[in-house]
Design an enzyme around this catalytic site. Structure first.
Site, PDB file in Angstrom:
ATOM      1  N   CYS A 121       0.854  -1.179   0.000  1.00  0.00           N
ATOM      2  CA  CYS A 121       0.000   0.000   0.000  1.00  0.00           C
ATOM      3  C   CYS A 121       0.890   1.229   0.000  1.00  0.00           C
ATOM      4  O   CYS A 121       2.107   1.120   0.188  1.00  0.00           O
ATOM      5  CB  CYS A 121      -0.906   0.004   1.230  1.00  0.00           C
ATOM      6  SG  CYS A 121      -2.278   1.180   1.077  1.00  0.00           S
ATOM      7  N   LYS A 196     -12.729  -4.686   1.843  1.00  0.00           N
ATOM      8  CA  LYS A 196     -12.199  -3.835   2.915  1.00  0.00           C
ATOM      9  C   LYS A 196     -13.118  -2.631   3.088  1.00  0.00           C
ATOM     10  O   LYS A 196     -13.323  -1.851   2.161  1.00  0.00           O
ATOM     11  CB  LYS A 196     -10.784  -3.391   2.540  1.00  0.00           C
ATOM     12  CG  LYS A 196     -10.142  -2.479   3.557  1.00  0.00           C
ATOM     13  CD  LYS A 196      -8.678  -2.276   3.201  1.00  0.00           C
ATOM     14  CE  LYS A 196      -8.017  -1.282   4.119  1.00  0.00           C
ATOM     15  NZ  LYS A 196      -6.613  -1.061   3.749  1.00  0.00           N
ATOM     16  N   ARG A 206      -3.597   3.221  12.672  1.00  0.00           N
ATOM     17  CA  ARG A 206      -3.042   4.430  12.052  1.00  0.00           C
ATOM     18  C   ARG A 206      -2.063   5.120  12.990  1.00  0.00           C
ATOM     19  O   ARG A 206      -1.161   5.826  12.533  1.00  0.00           O
ATOM     20  CB  ARG A 206      -4.175   5.343  11.578  1.00  0.00           C
ATOM     21  CG  ARG A 206      -4.951   4.667  10.437  1.00  0.00           C
ATOM     22  CD  ARG A 206      -6.108   5.473   9.917  1.00  0.00           C
ATOM     23  NE  ARG A 206      -6.878   4.668   8.958  1.00  0.00           N
ATOM     24  CZ  ARG A 206      -8.046   5.029   8.466  1.00  0.00           C
ATOM     25  NH1 ARG A 206      -8.589   6.185   8.820  1.00  0.00           N
ATOM     26  NH2 ARG A 206      -8.672   4.250   7.610  1.00  0.00           N
ATOM     27  N   LYS A 249     -12.139  -7.559   5.823  1.00  0.00           N
ATOM     28  CA  LYS A 249     -11.608  -6.665   6.856  1.00  0.00           C
ATOM     29  C   LYS A 249     -12.527  -5.478   7.078  1.00  0.00           C
ATOM     30  O   LYS A 249     -12.939  -4.871   6.094  1.00  0.00           O
ATOM     31  CB  LYS A 249     -10.238  -6.181   6.364  1.00  0.00           C
ATOM     32  CG  LYS A 249      -9.577  -5.134   7.196  1.00  0.00           C
ATOM     33  CD  LYS A 249      -8.266  -4.764   6.574  1.00  0.00           C
ATOM     34  CE  LYS A 249      -7.656  -3.628   7.374  1.00  0.00           C
ATOM     35  NZ  LYS A 249      -6.473  -3.110   6.753  1.00  0.00           N
TER      36      LYS A 249
HETATM   37  C1  PBG Z   1      -4.208   0.473   4.747  1.00  0.00           C
HETATM   38  C2  PBG Z   1      -4.301  -0.420   5.919  1.00  0.00           C
HETATM   39  C3  PBG Z   1      -5.244  -0.299   6.954  1.00  0.00           C
HETATM   40  C4  PBG Z   1      -4.966  -1.288   7.875  1.00  0.00           C
HETATM   41  C5  PBG Z   1      -3.937  -2.042   7.383  1.00  0.00           C
HETATM   42  N1  PBG Z   1      -3.524  -1.482   6.165  1.00  0.00           N
HETATM   43  C6  PBG Z   1      -6.421   0.519   7.103  1.00  0.00           C
HETATM   44  C7  PBG Z   1      -6.465   1.936   6.801  1.00  0.00           C
HETATM   45  O1  PBG Z   1      -5.668   2.725   7.356  1.00  0.00           O
HETATM   46  O2  PBG Z   1      -7.340   2.314   6.040  1.00  0.00           O
HETATM   47  C8  PBG Z   1      -5.723  -1.450   9.155  1.00  0.00           C
HETATM   48  C9  PBG Z   1      -5.344  -2.562  10.007  1.00  0.00           C
HETATM   49  C10 PBG Z   1      -5.834  -2.490  11.393  1.00  0.00           C
HETATM   50  O3  PBG Z   1      -6.645  -1.624  11.778  1.00  0.00           O
HETATM   51  O4  PBG Z   1      -5.407  -3.349  12.155  1.00  0.00           O
HETATM   52  N2  PBG Z   1      -3.172   0.244   3.951  1.00  0.00           N
END
Ligand code: PBG
Length: 326
Positions: A121, A196, A206, A249
């Site tokens: 990502c 997702k 985050r 997710k």
């Molecule tokens: C986005 C990403 C997210 C999570 C993992 N990769 C979500 C996001 O910020 O939108 C969330 C994982 C978690 O909350 O454990 N690349």
């Protein structure tokens, strides 16, 4: 008394042994995938305040963590990187020496037996915190695809066993599959974050990954929690594009979706037991309000019952310990 006609379900619940014999769902250590956060620098071990027990670790401190995981019998990791520099196109994501690539190399050198999954990502690497290229406030789909494919190729080159694209651009599986194949990585599977949702349960992650959007939110690319049919469209198109595993997710509030996806496509399904789901239990347990082990085991078994074959979870170390001692 008039004769009653009823079934005696309790017959099969009368002893531990009998209950074990008729148990329909089992949780194994092999089901667990543990997320790790690798940060640039030396001697860094930052506790993530909202996720007790989770740390950002620099490479030099990773060894100890990996040994612990091996001892616990955890066989698979998903790697997130926290880079030192960010820019508007996320270039540290597709740098040969980017932190995720360095981390993967390190893990595979020390412990080649781990199945290392690379989260693919851009949000940790962009200064605006969005998962793609931004132009005039919009997240652009197609120009982002090339960057994801590039990132995935560098991750595969570093030794990643599985590529897990999570940014929810349309066509990301097709673009990454093509990129990997052209680079000679046709044997590397794709574990797509196919379904997702735009969820408030990602808040603590985050903090851990420093990936909050700096303007707006992710609702123009992640899914509306109110939608069910859309999840099936996402799942089917990712399979058509060549995904080998599908992630649903978050997990806990989306068990209905997990079952629908399981019944619709024929591929291993992965539940992502996300950060907010972890933090809620940790916080309640720290207050002595709940039985942590009971809650965690029950929720992970529920995910498997709903159709998950594998579970990405921050609880993995605790669960592996409990499974060893049970
Ligand atoms: C986005 C990403 C997210 C999570 C993992 N990769 C979500 C996001 O910020 O939108 C969330 C994982 C978690 O909350 O454990 N690349």
């Amino acid at each position: 008394m008039t004769e009653l006609n009823f079934k005696r379900h309790r017959r099969l619940r009368s002893s531990d042994h009998l209950r074990q014999m008729v148990r329909e769902t089992h949780l194994h250590k092999e089901d667990l995938i543990y997320p790790i956060f690798i940060v640039e620098g030396e001697g860094v071990k930052n506790a993530v305040a909202s996720m007790p027990g989770v740390y950002q670790l620099s490479l030099d401190l990773l060894d100890e963590e990996l040994k612990e995981l091996v001892d616990l019998g955890i066989k698979s990791l998903i790697v997130f990187g926290v880079p030192a520099t960010k820019d508007d196109v996320g270039s540290s994501a597709y740098d040969q020496n980017g932190i995720v690539q360095e981390g993967i190399r390190f893990i595979k050198e020390r412990f080649p037996e781990f199945v290392v999954i690379a989260d693919t990502c851009l949000c940790q690497f962009t200064d605006h915190g969005h998962c793609g290229i931004v132009h005039e406030g919009k997240i652009l789909n197609d120009p982002t695809l090339d960057l994801l494919a590039k990132t995935a190729i560098f991750q595969a080159e570093a030794g990643a066993d599985i590529i897990a694209p999570s940014n929810m651009m349309d066509g990301f599986v097709a673009a990454i599959r093509k990129g990997l194949d052209q680079a000679g990585y046709e044997d590397i599977p794709i574990m797509s974050y196919a379904v997702k949702y735009a969820s408030s349960f990602y808040g603590p992650f985050r903090d851990a990954a420093h990936s909050s959007p700096q303007f707006g939110d992710r609702r123009a690319y992640q899914m509306d929690p109110a939608n069910r049919n859309e999840a099936l469209r996402e799942a089917v198109s990712d399979i058509e594009e060549g995904a080998d595993f599908l992630i649903v997710k978050p997990a806990l509030s989306y068990l209905d979706i997990m079952r629908d996806v399981k019944n619709t496509v024929n591929a291993p399904i992965v539940a992502y037991n996300v950060s907010g789901e972890y933090s809620m239990i940790k916080a309640a347990a720290a207050n002595g309000w709940v039985d942590e082990k009971g809650l965690v085991m029950e929720k992970l078994v529920s995910m498997k019952r709903a159709g998950a074959d594998l579970i990405i979870t921050y609880h993995a170390k605790d669960v592996a310990r409990w499974l060893t001692n049970s």
